[in-house]
Design a protein around this motif. Structure first.
Motif, PDB file in Angstrom:
ATOM      1  N   GLY A 196      32.410   3.333   6.106  1.00  0.00           N
ATOM      2  CA  GLY A 196      31.299   4.282   6.080  1.00  0.00           C
ATOM      3  C   GLY A 196      31.588   5.488   5.211  1.00  0.00           C
ATOM      4  O   GLY A 196      30.730   5.943   4.439  1.00  0.00           O
ATOM      5  N   GLU A 197      32.797   6.033   5.328  1.00  0.00           N
ATOM      6  CA  GLU A 197      33.166   7.188   4.507  1.00  0.00           C
ATOM      7  C   GLU A 197      33.162   6.846   3.025  1.00  0.00           C
ATOM      8  O   GLU A 197      32.680   7.621   2.193  1.00  0.00           O
ATOM      9  N   ALA A 212      23.211   7.750   6.868  1.00  0.00           N
ATOM     10  CA  ALA A 212      24.243   8.471   7.614  1.00  0.00           C
ATOM     11  C   ALA A 212      24.534   7.780   8.949  1.00  0.00           C
ATOM     12  O   ALA A 212      25.702   7.673   9.360  1.00  0.00           O
ATOM     13  N   GLU A 213      23.488   7.293   9.614  1.00  0.00           N
ATOM     14  CA  GLU A 213      23.684   6.581  10.871  1.00  0.00           C
ATOM     15  C   GLU A 213      24.464   5.284  10.636  1.00  0.00           C
ATOM     16  O   GLU A 213      25.361   4.929  11.418  1.00  0.00           O
ATOM     17  N   TRP A 214      24.122   4.585   9.548  1.00  0.00           N
ATOM     18  CA  TRP A 214      24.856   3.360   9.207  1.00  0.00           C
ATOM     19  C   TRP A 214      26.329   3.665   8.957  1.00  0.00           C
ATOM     20  O   TRP A 214      27.214   2.973   9.457  1.00  0.00           O
ATOM     21  N   ALA A 215      26.595   4.722   8.199  1.00  0.00           N
ATOM     22  CA  ALA A 215      27.980   5.061   7.857  1.00  0.00           C
ATOM     23  C   ALA A 215      28.775   5.448   9.098  1.00  0.00           C
ATOM     24  O   ALA A 215      29.972   5.150   9.203  1.00  0.00           O
ATOM     25  N   ALA A 216      28.108   6.095  10.058  1.00  0.00           N
ATOM     26  CA  ALA A 216      28.810   6.527  11.268  1.00  0.00           C
ATOM     27  C   ALA A 216      29.285   5.339  12.098  1.00  0.00           C
ATOM     28  O   ALA A 216      30.346   5.400  12.737  1.00  0.00           O
ATOM     29  N   GLN A 217      28.524   4.248  12.093  1.00  0.00           N
ATOM     30  CA  GLN A 217      28.947   3.087  12.880  1.00  0.00           C
ATOM     31  C   GLN A 217      29.879   2.160  12.087  1.00  0.00           C
ATOM     32  O   GLN A 217      30.561   1.313  12.664  1.00  0.00           O
ATOM     33  N   MET A 249      30.486  -3.926  11.100  1.00  0.00           N
ATOM     34  CA  MET A 249      30.282  -2.659  10.395  1.00  0.00           C
ATOM     35  C   MET A 249      28.887  -2.570   9.778  1.00  0.00           C
ATOM     36  O   MET A 249      28.614  -1.657   8.996  1.00  0.00           O
ATOM     37  N   GLY A 250      28.020  -3.526  10.118  1.00  0.00           N
ATOM     38  CA  GLY A 250      26.657  -3.494   9.593  1.00  0.00           C
ATOM     39  C   GLY A 250      26.535  -4.050   8.196  1.00  0.00           C
ATOM     40  O   GLY A 250      25.580  -3.735   7.476  1.00  0.00           O
ATOM     41  N   ILE A 251      27.477  -4.905   7.788  1.00  0.00           N
ATOM     42  CA  ILE A 251      27.496  -5.437   6.433  1.00  0.00           C
ATOM     43  C   ILE A 251      27.386  -6.961   6.474  1.00  0.00           C
ATOM     44  O   ILE A 251      28.099  -7.623   7.221  1.00  0.00           O
ATOM     45  N   ASN A 252      26.491  -7.490   5.673  1.00  0.00           N
ATOM     46  CA  ASN A 252      26.324  -8.929   5.529  1.00  0.00           C
ATOM     47  C   ASN A 252      27.332  -9.418   4.490  1.00  0.00           C
ATOM     48  O   ASN A 252      27.173  -9.179   3.289  1.00  0.00           O
ATOM     49  N   GLY A 253      28.375 -10.103   4.958  1.00  0.00           N
ATOM     50  CA  GLY A 253      29.426 -10.549   4.056  1.00  0.00           C
ATOM     51  C   GLY A 253      29.148 -11.858   3.371  1.00  0.00           C
ATOM     52  O   GLY A 253      30.001 -12.370   2.638  1.00  0.00           O
ATOM     53  N   GLY A 254      27.947 -12.434   3.542  1.00  0.00           N
ATOM     54  CA  GLY A 254      27.655 -13.738   2.991  1.00  0.00           C
ATOM     55  C   GLY A 254      27.285 -13.745   1.522  1.00  0.00           C
ATOM     56  O   GLY A 254      27.307 -14.789   0.882  1.00  0.00           O
ATOM     57  N   THR A 271      16.804 -11.667   0.615  1.00  0.00           N
ATOM     58  CA  THR A 271      15.739 -12.407   1.295  1.00  0.00           C
ATOM     59  C   THR A 271      16.252 -13.099   2.555  1.00  0.00           C
ATOM     60  O   THR A 271      15.600 -13.998   3.083  1.00  0.00           O
ATOM     61  N   SER A 272      17.412 -12.669   3.066  1.00  0.00           N
ATOM     62  CA  SER A 272      18.019 -13.335   4.218  1.00  0.00           C
ATOM     63  C   SER A 272      17.301 -13.024   5.523  1.00  0.00           C
ATOM     64  O   SER A 272      17.411 -13.771   6.490  1.00  0.00           O
ATOM     65  N   GLY A 273      16.591 -11.901   5.573  1.00  0.00           N
ATOM     66  CA  GLY A 273      15.954 -11.477   6.806  1.00  0.00           C
ATOM     67  C   GLY A 273      16.905 -10.812   7.782  1.00  0.00           C
ATOM     68  O   GLY A 273      16.513 -10.437   8.888  1.00  0.00           O
ATOM     69  N   SER A 274      18.154 -10.651   7.422  1.00  0.00           N
ATOM     70  CA  SER A 274      19.151 -10.037   8.288  1.00  0.00           C
ATOM     71  C   SER A 274      19.046  -8.521   8.238  1.00  0.00           C
ATOM     72  O   SER A 274      18.784  -7.941   7.180  1.00  0.00           O
ATOM     73  N   PRO A 275      19.237  -7.843   9.382  1.00  0.00           N
ATOM     74  CA  PRO A 275      19.240  -6.370   9.365  1.00  0.00           C
ATOM     75  C   PRO A 275      20.526  -5.800   8.743  1.00  0.00           C
ATOM     76  O   PRO A 275      20.590  -4.608   8.445  1.00  0.00           O
ATOM     77  N   LEU A 276      21.533  -6.648   8.557  1.00  0.00           N
ATOM     78  CA  LEU A 276      22.774  -6.195   7.948  1.00  0.00           C
ATOM     79  C   LEU A 276      22.555  -5.917   6.463  1.00  0.00           C
ATOM     80  O   LEU A 276      21.755  -6.578   5.804  1.00  0.00           O
ATOM     81  N   LYS A 277      23.289  -4.944   5.939  1.00  0.00           N
ATOM     82  CA  LYS A 277      23.152  -4.583   4.534  1.00  0.00           C
ATOM     83  C   LYS A 277      24.162  -5.334   3.681  1.00  0.00           C
ATOM     84  O   LYS A 277      25.312  -5.511   4.069  1.00  0.00           O
ATOM     85  N   LYS A 278      23.723  -5.771   2.519  1.00  0.00           N
ATOM     86  CA  LYS A 278      24.624  -6.404   1.562  1.00  0.00           C
ATOM     87  C   LYS A 278      25.189  -5.346   0.612  1.00  0.00           C
ATOM     88  O   LYS A 278      24.476  -4.418   0.212  1.00  0.00           O
ATOM     89  N   LEU A 279      26.449  -5.496   0.275  1.00  0.00           N
ATOM     90  CA  LEU A 279      27.068  -4.605  -0.695  1.00  0.00           C
ATOM     91  C   LEU A 279      26.705  -5.039  -2.111  1.00  0.00           C
ATOM     92  O   LEU A 279      26.373  -6.188  -2.366  1.00  0.00           O
ATOM     93  N   THR A 280      26.801  -4.110  -3.030  1.00  0.00           N
ATOM     94  CA  THR A 280      26.643  -4.419  -4.444  1.00  0.00           C
ATOM     95  C   THR A 280      28.024  -4.616  -5.068  1.00  0.00           C
ATOM     96  O   THR A 280      29.053  -4.272  -4.475  1.00  0.00           O
TER      97      THR A 280
END
Length: 329
Positions: A196-197, A212-217, A249-254, A271-280
Motif C-alpha cells: 500500500g505504501e 487511500a482505503e485500499w492502500a491501508a488494507q 492485499m486487494g490485488i488480482n494476481g492473475g 473485464t474479469s468482474g473481480s473487485p480486486l485491482k490489477k497492477l500495471t
C-alpha cells in the motif's frame, strides 16, 4: 574516488548493472541473449556496450572482434543469472539450462576475465540447500587455485527498501588480498515497505476516491515477483500460492492491467468482474524499485517478464558498495 569497472552477464533489464553503477562500477560490457532486454539496456544507457549473445557461445579469446581484449581487465564480473531450478531431483539440477549458465559464468571468470571480484546472485538454495552442494564445490574447485576466497550468504531485498519479500542467494568471490575487507551489506532500512505504501501514489494517479482505503488494507510486504517462462502464457504475479497472498492485499494476481483505476475505481481493460485491482507494468517496476525514468522495451508481457526476472537495483547497489569498499581498501 576512482570509478571501478565491470563485465555484466545475463544482464536482462539492467537491475543489477544499474545498482552497481550507482555503487561506482562502470560496465565495459553487458551480455544478454534476449533482444528485447538488450533494447531496454540501450534505451536507458546508450553509452553502455551491450552485446546480444548467448553466454554459452561467448568466447572473447577466439572471437575478440568487436570486443576490446583490454576490456576484460576489470574489477568485477557480475551475473544476475536465471534462477537455478529448486528441485528434489539431482538430475534436473545438473541438466538445467540455468545451471549451465552458472557454470559458464564461473568458467568465464576463471579462464578469461579473472576479475578481482565475482558476484553471482541467484536462488537462496544455492547458498544452503544440500542438492546444490555439488554446484558449490564445482565453483570453488574452478576458482580456488586462482587465489579466490568465497562469501556465501542470503539477503532479502525488503531489508534494502524494496517493497517485496525477495530472498536472494549471493556468492561474492574475491582475490585473497581483498577477502578480509569484505563484509556482506547490512540492511539499509529499519522497517519494511508495504504494498500500500509503495503503490498509493500510482494507484491514485487518476483520482480513485478509494485509493487511500485500499492502500491501508494492503498493509503487508508483497511476495516475490516472478518473470515466468517465455514459453508460458501472459503476464501475471506468480503461482497459485502467491496469488492468494496478493488477493489478501486487494490485488488480482492473475493478470496485469493497462491502466490504474479511474475515480470510480474502474480499470477499463479489466473485464474479469473481480473487485480486486490489477497492477500495471509500471507498478511492478515500482515493486522492483526501478527508477521512474527506466523504460522497458517490448509489449506488456515482455516488459513484465523483464521486470520480474530482474535483480532490484537497491540490492545491486548495496552489494556493489560492499565490494567496492573491499577493493578500494
Amino acid at each position: 574516488m576512482r570509478r571501478l569497472t565491470s563485465v555484466d552477464v545475463c544482464s536482462g533489464a539492467g537491475g543489477l548493472a544499474l545498482g552497481l553503477e550507482r555503487a561506482g562500477f562502470d560496465p565495459v560490457l553487458l551480455l544478454d541473449n534476449n533482444p528485447v532486454a538488450c533494447e531496454t539496456l540501450r534505451k536507458n544507457r546508450p553509452h553502455w556496450n551491450v552485446a546480444e549473445m548467448d553466454l554459452l557461445e561467448f568466447d572473447p579469446i577466439e572471437n575478440p572482434d568487436p570486443y576490446d581484449p583490454d576490456a576484460f581487465e576489470v574489477d568485477l564480473l557480475s551475473a544476475g543469472l536465471p534462477r537455478v531450478k529448486s528441485s528434489a531431483t539431482t538430475k534436473r539440477v545438473e541438466t538445467g539450462l540455468e545451471l549451465h549458465l552458472l557454470k559458464a559464468t564461473v568458467l568465464l571468470a576463471a579462464h578469461v576475465v579473472q576479475p578481482n571480484a565475482l558476484l553471482i546472485e541467484n536462488v537462496p538454495g544455492l547458498v544452503t540447500a544440500p542438492e546444490f552442494e555439488e554446484v558449490r564445490d564445482l565453483i570453488q574447485r574452478e576458482l580456488v587455485h586462482l587465489d579466490y576466497k568465497f562469501h556465501w550468504f542470503v539477503i532479502n531485498a525488503a531489508d534494502f527498501g524494496v517493497p517485496q519479500d525477495r530472498k536472494q542467494g549471493v556468492l561474492v568471490a574475491l582475490k585473497s588480498r581483498f577477502f578480509d575487507r569484505f563484509h556482506p551489506p547490512a540492511p539499509t532500512v529499519t522497517r519494511h515497505i508495504t504494498a500500500g505504501e509503495a503503490l498509493l501514489p500510482s494507484i491514485s494517479a487518476r483520482g480513485w476516491v478509494g485509493a487511500a482505503e485500499w492502500a491501508a488494507q494492503a498493509n503487508r510486504v508483497p511476495p516475490t515477483l516472478v518473470g515466468g517462462s517465455d514459453n508460458r502464457g501472459g503476464a501475471d504475479l506468480g503461482l497459485t500460492g502467491s496469488k492468494k497472498i496478493w488477493a489478501q492485499m486487494g490485488i488480482n494476481g492473475g493478470a496485469l492491467s493497462d491502466e490504474v483505476p479511474d475515480p470510480d475505481g474502474i480499470q477499463e481493460s479489466d473485464t474479469s468482474g473481480s473487485p480486486l485491482k490489477k497492477l500495471t507494468v509500471e507498478q511492478t517496476a515500482i515493486l522492483q524499485s526501478f527508477p521512474n525514468d527506466w523504460t522497458f522495451a517490448g509489449k506488456k508481457t515482455r516488459q513484465a517478464r523483464q521486470i520480474g526476472h530482474a535483480s532490484p537495483p537497491p540490492v545491486g547497489e548495496a552489494l556493489g558498495q560492499a565490494i567496492a569498499e573491499a577493493l578500494r581498501g
